[in-house]
Design an enzyme around this catalytic site. Sequence first.
Site, mmCIF file in Angstrom:
data_model
loop_
_atom_site.group_PDB
_atom_site.id
_atom_site.type_symbol
_atom_site.label_atom_id
_atom_site.label_comp_id
_atom_site.label_asym_id
_atom_site.label_seq_id
_atom_site.Cartn_x
_atom_site.Cartn_y
_atom_site.Cartn_z
ATOM 1 N N CYS A 106 50.315 89.584 -21.762
ATOM 2 C CA CYS A 106 50.657 89.514 -23.195
ATOM 3 C C CYS A 106 51.969 88.754 -23.417
ATOM 4 O O CYS A 106 51.965 87.602 -23.864
ATOM 5 C CB CYS A 106 50.774 90.909 -23.805
ATOM 6 S SG CYS A 106 49.225 91.853 -23.792
ATOM 7 N N ARG A 107 53.103 89.382 -23.124
ATOM 8 C CA ARG A 107 54.404 88.791 -23.495
ATOM 9 C C ARG A 107 54.784 87.567 -22.663
ATOM 10 O O ARG A 107 55.150 86.533 -23.226
ATOM 11 C CB ARG A 107 55.500 89.857 -23.407
ATOM 12 C CG ARG A 107 55.383 90.924 -24.465
ATOM 13 C CD ARG A 107 56.262 92.109 -24.147
ATOM 14 N NE ARG A 107 55.796 92.831 -22.970
ATOM 15 C CZ ARG A 107 56.397 93.869 -22.419
ATOM 16 N NH1 ARG A 107 57.542 94.288 -22.927
ATOM 17 N NH2 ARG A 107 55.889 94.478 -21.369
HETATM 18 P P1 4NP Z 1 52.563 92.704 -21.010
HETATM 19 O O1 4NP Z 1 51.690 93.865 -21.704
HETATM 20 O O2 4NP Z 1 53.525 93.392 -20.072
HETATM 21 O O3 4NP Z 1 53.241 92.066 -22.156
HETATM 22 O O4 4NP Z 1 51.577 91.809 -20.289
HETATM 23 C C1 4NP Z 1 50.993 94.834 -20.970
HETATM 24 C C2 4NP Z 1 49.776 94.525 -20.423
HETATM 25 C C3 4NP Z 1 49.063 95.498 -19.748
HETATM 26 C C4 4NP Z 1 49.569 96.783 -19.632
HETATM 27 C C5 4NP Z 1 50.814 97.086 -20.176
HETATM 28 C C6 4NP Z 1 51.523 96.112 -20.855
HETATM 29 N N1 4NP Z 1 48.820 97.781 -18.955
HETATM 30 O O5 4NP Z 1 49.262 98.946 -18.926
HETATM 31 O O6 4NP Z 1 47.750 97.480 -18.415
#
Ligand code: 4NP
Length: 168
Positions: A18-19
Amino acid sequence: MSSRTPYKVLCVCLGNICRSPTAEVVFRHYCDAQQLNIWVDSAGTSNYHPGKAPDARSQQHALQRGYDLSALRARQLTTRDFLDFDLILAMDQENLQNIQHLKHHAAEEYGAELLRAKVALMSEHDPQYPRHEVPDPYYGEADGFERVLDQCESSAQAWINILKTELA
Ligand code: 4NP
């Protein structure tokens, strides 16, 4: 783009779906717009989603602003990244702590003198979101994904203003 070795920036979040993929593509967009010799990549502190494309919601919101995330694939941050990258940018404080922790392991593995990477927050120099975390949108609604884009655009531009002077 010149043939000099590029300055290398790695954007890091938890899942790398995501981020940090959003940060990667936004950062690259502004580097390209200013023809800066900067290489940009992203990774996650976790190994939750190795090889996965960015979250469909992240892709959709990014595309509405003209950013194509579809070719990216998630990977986990490794100790080698501290040798390869000049700057590692954490999306939030927990990522920052986990990155610092892995940096200690990298120092033990390779020797501290070989590590290149400086570690900082994505929002380190951002006048609009000063040292704010980029909130995790994964379990949230559409506004969370827009917020990630807003902060990535603002923070990337702030970093590029700093790096433009440093690299000149
Ligand atoms: P990211 O968001 O750190 O911005 O990629 C997430 C993606 C997946 C998960 C948590 C945050 N997860 O728990 O699977």
